[in-house]
Design a protein around this motif. Structure first.
Motif, PDB file in Angstrom:
ATOM      1  N   VAL A 199      39.097  48.121  46.570  1.00 29.97           N
ATOM      2  CA  VAL A 199      38.525  49.028  45.586  1.00 29.97           C
ATOM      3  C   VAL A 199      39.675  49.572  44.759  1.00 29.97           C
ATOM      4  O   VAL A 199      40.656  50.087  45.302  1.00 29.97           O
ATOM      5  N   GLY A 210      43.827  39.301  42.595  1.00 31.28           N
ATOM      6  CA  GLY A 210      42.419  39.316  42.973  1.00 31.28           C
ATOM      7  C   GLY A 210      41.543  38.653  41.949  1.00 31.28           C
ATOM      8  O   GLY A 210      41.986  38.284  40.855  1.00 31.28           O
ATOM      9  N   PHE A 259      37.433  38.785  40.168  1.00 32.14           N
ATOM     10  CA  PHE A 259      36.275  39.632  39.953  1.00 32.14           C
ATOM     11  C   PHE A 259      35.319  38.908  39.032  1.00 32.14           C
ATOM     12  O   PHE A 259      35.695  37.958  38.352  1.00 32.14           O
ATOM     13  N   THR A 290      42.017  37.082  51.851  1.00 34.88           N
ATOM     14  CA  THR A 290      40.836  37.525  51.124  1.00 34.88           C
ATOM     15  C   THR A 290      40.214  38.716  51.834  1.00 34.88           C
ATOM     16  O   THR A 290      39.831  38.631  53.004  1.00 34.88           O
ATOM     17  N   VAL A 291      40.140  39.819  51.119  1.00 33.48           N
ATOM     18  CA  VAL A 291      39.522  41.040  51.629  1.00 33.48           C
ATOM     19  C   VAL A 291      39.054  41.847  50.413  1.00 33.48           C
ATOM     20  O   VAL A 291      39.586  41.700  49.311  1.00 33.48           O
ATOM     21  N   LYS A 292      38.040  42.681  50.607  1.00 33.22           N
ATOM     22  CA  LYS A 292      37.549  43.512  49.511  1.00 33.22           C
ATOM     23  C   LYS A 292      38.541  44.638  49.236  1.00 33.22           C
ATOM     24  O   LYS A 292      39.072  45.251  50.157  1.00 33.22           O
ATOM     25  N   GLU A 307      35.500  46.957  42.184  1.00 32.12           N
ATOM     26  CA  GLU A 307      35.678  46.238  43.440  1.00 32.12           C
ATOM     27  C   GLU A 307      36.079  44.811  43.126  1.00 32.12           C
ATOM     28  O   GLU A 307      35.507  44.185  42.242  1.00 32.12           O
ATOM     29  N   ILE A 308      37.078  44.304  43.856  1.00 33.66           N
ATOM     30  CA  ILE A 308      37.511  42.916  43.698  1.00 33.66           C
ATOM     31  C   ILE A 308      37.660  42.294  45.072  1.00 33.66           C
ATOM     32  O   ILE A 308      37.662  42.993  46.086  1.00 33.66           O
ATOM     33  N   MET A 309      37.803  40.990  45.102  1.00 37.09           N
ATOM     34  CA  MET A 309      38.189  40.277  46.317  1.00 37.09           C
ATOM     35  C   MET A 309      39.621  39.821  46.102  1.00 37.09           C
ATOM     36  O   MET A 309      39.938  39.205  45.081  1.00 37.09           O
ATOM     37  N   THR A 310      40.502  40.162  47.028  1.00 36.48           N
ATOM     38  CA  THR A 310      41.893  39.747  46.899  1.00 36.48           C
ATOM     39  C   THR A 310      41.993  38.241  47.081  1.00 36.48           C
ATOM     40  O   THR A 310      41.192  37.633  47.790  1.00 36.48           O
TER      41      THR A 310
END
Length: 94
Positions: A32, A57, A59, A28-30, A44-47
Motif C-alpha cells: 500500500v 511493482g 498496478f 510478490t506481495v501486496k 495498492e500494488i503488487m510488488t
C-alpha cells in the motif's frame, strides 16, 4: 535442443555493465502506497521485486503519484511461522 557456446575471456577482462547498486530479489506481495502530501492519495500494488534500493511493482490503473513525490509504503511480509510482519517505509517515487 538449443545450445549457446560462449567464450570466457577471464575475470580480468570482464566489464560490469549493471546499472543497479543492489541485488534485486523477485518477491510478490501486496503493498500500500500513500502520499505524504496533503492530498492523501492511496494506491495498492503488487510488488515484482525488492532490493535495498527500492521496490518495483505493477498496478492495473493510472498512477496517482509523480516523480519525486514523497510516499509511505506499507508491506505485510510473512515470517517463518506464517505470521505477518508489518513494515512502514518512507520513500520517493522514481
Amino acid at each position: 535442443m538449443p545450445v549457446v557456446k560462449l567464450f570466457y575471456p577471464g575475470d580480468k577482462k570482464l566489464k560490469s555493465i549493471q546499472r543497479r547498486n543492489f541485488f534485486r530479489v523477485p518477491f510478490t506481495v501486496k503493498a500500500v502506497i500513500e502520499s505524504e502530501q496533503e492530498q492523501q492519495d492511496v494506491m495498492e500494488i503488487m510488488t515484482k521485486n525488492i532490493s535495498a534500493g527500492g521496490i518495483a511493482g505493477s498496478f492495473h490503473h493510472s498512477l496517482l503519484f509523480n516523480e519525486k513525490d514523497s510516499v509511505v509504503v506499507r508491506l505485510s511480509l510473512p515470517n517463518r511461522k506464517g505470521a505477518l510482519q508489518h513494515l512502514e517505509l518512507k520513500g520517493e517515487v522514481v
